[in-house]
Design an enzyme around this catalytic site. Sequence first.
Site, PDB file in Angstrom:
ATOM      1  N   CYS A   2       0.852  -1.180   0.000  1.00 29.89           N
ATOM      2  CA  CYS A   2       0.000   0.000   0.000  1.00 29.89           C
ATOM      3  C   CYS A   2       0.890   1.233   0.000  1.00 29.89           C
ATOM      4  O   CYS A   2       2.100   1.141   0.170  1.00 29.89           O
ATOM      5  CB  CYS A   2      -0.902   0.009   1.233  1.00 29.89           C
ATOM      6  SG  CYS A   2      -1.897  -1.499   1.423  1.00 29.89           S
ATOM      7  N   ARG A  27       1.404   1.813  -6.008  1.00 31.86           N
ATOM      8  CA  ARG A  27       1.639   0.835  -4.957  1.00 31.86           C
ATOM      9  C   ARG A  27       0.375   0.071  -4.569  1.00 31.86           C
ATOM     10  O   ARG A  27       0.439  -0.891  -3.791  1.00 31.86           O
ATOM     11  CB  ARG A  27       2.206   1.535  -3.712  1.00 31.86           C
ATOM     12  CG  ARG A  27       3.513   2.255  -3.939  1.00 31.86           C
ATOM     13  CD  ARG A  27       3.980   2.933  -2.661  1.00 31.86           C
ATOM     14  NE  ARG A  27       4.339   1.946  -1.648  1.00 31.86           N
ATOM     15  CZ  ARG A  27       5.545   1.414  -1.501  1.00 31.86           C
ATOM     16  NH1 ARG A  27       6.529   1.777  -2.312  1.00 31.86           N
ATOM     17  NH2 ARG A  27       5.792   0.543  -0.568  1.00 31.86           N
ATOM     18  N   TRP A  74      -3.732  -1.887  -1.461  1.00 27.11           N
ATOM     19  CA  TRP A  74      -3.717  -3.155  -2.207  1.00 27.11           C
ATOM     20  C   TRP A  74      -4.079  -4.228  -1.182  1.00 27.11           C
ATOM     21  O   TRP A  74      -3.347  -4.476  -0.239  1.00 27.11           O
ATOM     22  CB  TRP A  74      -2.336  -3.420  -2.806  1.00 27.11           C
ATOM     23  CG  TRP A  74      -2.281  -4.606  -3.707  1.00 27.11           C
ATOM     24  CD1 TRP A  74      -2.532  -4.639  -5.054  1.00 27.11           C
ATOM     25  CD2 TRP A  74      -1.934  -5.948  -3.335  1.00 27.11           C
ATOM     26  NE1 TRP A  74      -2.369  -5.916  -5.527  1.00 27.11           N
ATOM     27  CE2 TRP A  74      -2.011  -6.736  -4.509  1.00 27.11           C
ATOM     28  CE3 TRP A  74      -1.582  -6.563  -2.140  1.00 27.11           C
ATOM     29  CZ2 TRP A  74      -1.731  -8.099  -4.512  1.00 27.11           C
ATOM     30  CZ3 TRP A  74      -1.321  -7.926  -2.128  1.00 27.11           C
ATOM     31  CH2 TRP A  74      -1.393  -8.680  -3.307  1.00 27.11           C
ATOM     32  N   ASN A 100       0.850   0.075   6.080  1.00 27.67           N
ATOM     33  CA  ASN A 100       1.319  -0.726   4.950  1.00 27.67           C
ATOM     34  C   ASN A 100       2.072  -1.920   5.508  1.00 27.67           C
ATOM     35  O   ASN A 100       3.032  -1.746   6.263  1.00 27.67           O
ATOM     36  CB  ASN A 100       2.243   0.096   4.042  1.00 27.67           C
ATOM     37  CG  ASN A 100       2.886  -0.761   2.951  1.00 27.67           C
ATOM     38  OD1 ASN A 100       2.282  -1.712   2.460  1.00 27.67           O
ATOM     39  ND2 ASN A 100       4.109  -0.430   2.589  1.00 27.67           N
ATOM     40  N   GLY A 101       1.648  -3.133   5.144  1.00 28.79           N
ATOM     41  CA  GLY A 101       2.305  -4.338   5.631  1.00 28.79           C
ATOM     42  C   GLY A 101       1.292  -5.362   6.103  1.00 28.79           C
ATOM     43  O   GLY A 101       0.128  -5.330   5.700  1.00 28.79           O
ATOM     44  N   GLU A 462      10.147 -13.383 -19.924  1.00 28.07           N
ATOM     45  CA  GLU A 462       9.833 -11.995 -19.613  1.00 28.07           C
ATOM     46  C   GLU A 462       8.739 -11.461 -20.539  1.00 28.07           C
ATOM     47  O   GLU A 462       7.846 -10.724 -20.097  1.00 28.07           O
ATOM     48  CB  GLU A 462      11.099 -11.135 -19.718  1.00 28.07           C
ATOM     49  CG  GLU A 462      10.876  -9.645 -19.522  1.00 28.07           C
ATOM     50  CD  GLU A 462      10.287  -9.264 -18.172  1.00 28.07           C
ATOM     51  OE1 GLU A 462       9.829  -8.108 -18.051  1.00 28.07           O
ATOM     52  OE2 GLU A 462      10.261 -10.103 -17.247  1.00 28.07           O
ATOM     53  N   LYS A 466       5.056  -9.937 -19.400  1.00 28.36           N
ATOM     54  CA  LYS A 466       4.551  -8.630 -19.803  1.00 28.36           C
ATOM     55  C   LYS A 466       3.167  -8.750 -20.434  1.00 28.36           C
ATOM     56  O   LYS A 466       2.265  -7.962 -20.149  1.00 28.36           O
ATOM     57  CB  LYS A 466       5.520  -7.960 -20.790  1.00 28.36           C
ATOM     58  CG  LYS A 466       6.794  -7.453 -20.163  1.00 28.36           C
ATOM     59  CD  LYS A 466       6.561  -6.244 -19.321  1.00 28.36           C
ATOM     60  CE  LYS A 466       7.041  -6.263 -17.933  1.00 28.36           C
ATOM     61  NZ  LYS A 466       7.422  -7.305 -17.139  1.00 28.36           N
ATOM     62  N   GLU A 469       0.428  -9.861 -17.684  1.00 33.16           N
ATOM     63  CA  GLU A 469       0.158  -8.991 -16.546  1.00 33.16           C
ATOM     64  C   GLU A 469      -0.566  -7.716 -16.922  1.00 33.16           C
ATOM     65  O   GLU A 469      -1.231  -7.108 -16.069  1.00 33.16           O
ATOM     66  CB  GLU A 469       1.436  -8.683 -15.760  1.00 33.16           C
ATOM     67  CG  GLU A 469       2.436  -7.793 -16.420  1.00 33.16           C
ATOM     68  CD  GLU A 469       3.692  -7.579 -15.555  1.00 33.16           C
ATOM     69  OE1 GLU A 469       3.610  -7.759 -14.331  1.00 33.16           O
ATOM     70  OE2 GLU A 469       4.737  -7.240 -16.124  1.00 33.16           O
ATOM     71  N   HIS A 485       7.189 -31.805 -24.812  1.00 33.33           N
ATOM     72  CA  HIS A 485       7.010 -32.705 -23.676  1.00 33.33           C
ATOM     73  C   HIS A 485       5.743 -32.342 -22.912  1.00 33.33           C
ATOM     74  O   HIS A 485       5.765 -32.055 -21.714  1.00 33.33           O
ATOM     75  CB  HIS A 485       8.244 -32.644 -22.766  1.00 33.33           C
ATOM     76  CG  HIS A 485       9.480 -33.180 -23.395  1.00 33.33           C
ATOM     77  ND1 HIS A 485       9.689 -34.518 -23.621  1.00 33.33           N
ATOM     78  CD2 HIS A 485      10.564 -32.533 -23.904  1.00 33.33           C
ATOM     79  CE1 HIS A 485      10.860 -34.694 -24.206  1.00 33.33           C
ATOM     80  NE2 HIS A 485      11.413 -33.497 -24.396  1.00 33.33           N
ATOM     81  N   LYS A 577       3.096  -2.285  -7.600  1.00 31.21           N
ATOM     82  CA  LYS A 577       4.469  -2.154  -8.068  1.00 31.21           C
ATOM     83  C   LYS A 577       5.473  -2.828  -7.138  1.00 31.21           C
ATOM     84  O   LYS A 577       6.363  -3.541  -7.582  1.00 31.21           O
ATOM     85  CB  LYS A 577       4.807  -0.663  -8.213  1.00 31.21           C
ATOM     86  CG  LYS A 577       6.211  -0.376  -8.737  1.00 31.21           C
ATOM     87  CD  LYS A 577       6.344  -0.781 -10.183  1.00 31.21           C
ATOM     88  CE  LYS A 577       7.691  -0.426 -10.760  1.00 31.21           C
ATOM     89  NZ  LYS A 577       7.854  -0.969 -12.126  1.00 31.21           N
TER      90      LYS A 577
END
Length: 582
Positions: A2, A27, A74, A100-101, A462, A466, A469, A485, A577
Amino acid sequence: MCGIIGYVGEKEANRILLEGIKRLEYRGYDSVGVALLNNGKIVIKKDAGKIDEVHKKFNFLEPKSKLGICHTRWATHGNVTKENAHPHSDCNDKIAIVHNGIIENYQEIKEYLEARGHRFKSQTDSEVVAHLIEEFNKDLDFEDACKKAFSMLQGSFAILAVKGDENKIVGIRKDSPLVIGVGEEESYAASDIYALLPFTHNFIFLRNYDFVVLEKGKFKIENLVEKNVEREVERIDVNIKEVERGDFHHFMIKEILEQADVFERAFDQNENEIERFVEEIRKAKKIFLIGAGTSYHACLAGSYLFAKAGIFAKSIIASEFSNFLDLINEETLIIAISQSGETADVLDAVRKAKEKKAKIFSIINVYGSSLMRESDAWLLMNAGFEIGVAATKTYIAELAILLLLYSKLSNKKVNKEEIKAKILDLLSRSRREYIEKVAELLKESQHIFLIGRGLEFVTALEAALKIKEISYIHAEAFPGGEIKHGTIALIEKNTPCIVFVGEEIEKILSNAEELKARGGFIIGVSDKNEKIFDVWIKVPQDGEATLIYQIIPMQLLAYRLAVLRGFDPDKPRNLAKSVTVL
């Protein structure tokens, strides 16, 4: 994950809090709220939704105040609702907090408080903090009540607390970032300096268990473990215009287009610091590269590059590192890679490795971050602030530093000017327009598969991250030889398959043939057009630097897919983020 901000001073707190919290929205952005002191009372306005939506509904600019705290969320505990939005208050709405946490022992504390008559309004772990301060405030003054309450908490937390009849903000930091901003007749606190840059350039980076009291034009800090401490005020000069979105539609495309300069800045490291890294890498008996998300992909790239230089280094996803602790000792070198330097999984891994006497080196983008302070040595990415949730320019910066280390370890020259010029070409208008046409072909896809071999497999991973997400298309990456396989069973007529061609040309093209034979629609990323390609994305082939060239069109593709599908690439759903919880 957050964002929190607080202000006390002579200026209008409302506007400072609103502008600052908007700068922290990356955030977390599922709910937002503000607590303002007004005539000895606390006025709380909050709801689920993005900042502009909630502000339009409740008007955070009223009532006028000179002291307040604000929060963008968040969700970790409790659904996304108005009740679960911060700030949270005590039974009598005289105390308010933002957090935050994660409070790991909140259930135990909640039961303790309920037995004493406290009633809770939310499902969150955070609300217990307000009630705990209230309970202790019966016998102690506000500061001491906060101190006692904070001392009972277990977990990770950055907390700001206010009381209606106190002209101060009380805060604590433990394993979640909190920075203090220092002004002439004002004091600030926030999750990071980006929120405060329009208002001050003087900062104090708090450390674990630092307890802070902010008042108009003054502050005091003590540490709940070390007691009396001195924390240095550091001046950080940043051109604020450089970190604004400007005329771009989104931060993500702005940050992608900055990557030529970012590469150059990241590559231009202090020679002595690079030599120290190289010396320790050569000397270490065991090397582990740890990271999460995009930074883990950089770690994987590093393991391939180091192998090419004759050095074995194991890349490990940070959250899985505890399974390897029996291998760690004083002859181990940990290289931790993190954009924010606050990623909880990475910090947890680093601290466990330190307990085993390992040496900690890091590659970071945020000066003053927790990871920087935990490290024996560090290299800064110099990428500038990255606001888009999906990492782009910081990935290029990470690769630039790893390429620099590789060149030193292998005595192989890497031409910085040539790479920068090729990056600029890949970002040209004609290149971007071509990628937009490719995105039009793929925008209705439900699945995309990506393959590569060696460093190209890293790029496939990567690129897949991208795409999924920010466009929410299921994208999955595999080594070229692994696709048959099992996963090849999912290939149907016109299934998009992106193939990254590198040094093992014949093998990867053979893998592409296997996909095409099952109906796959082949998009080749290569320096040469091949008959098997249905669509060709041209990129230079230049040894290890191809790692950088091939990801750039994929960043542009992911961005364009998100826009075409009507999504905000800067704020993808369910993401934040900086992941500061385990």
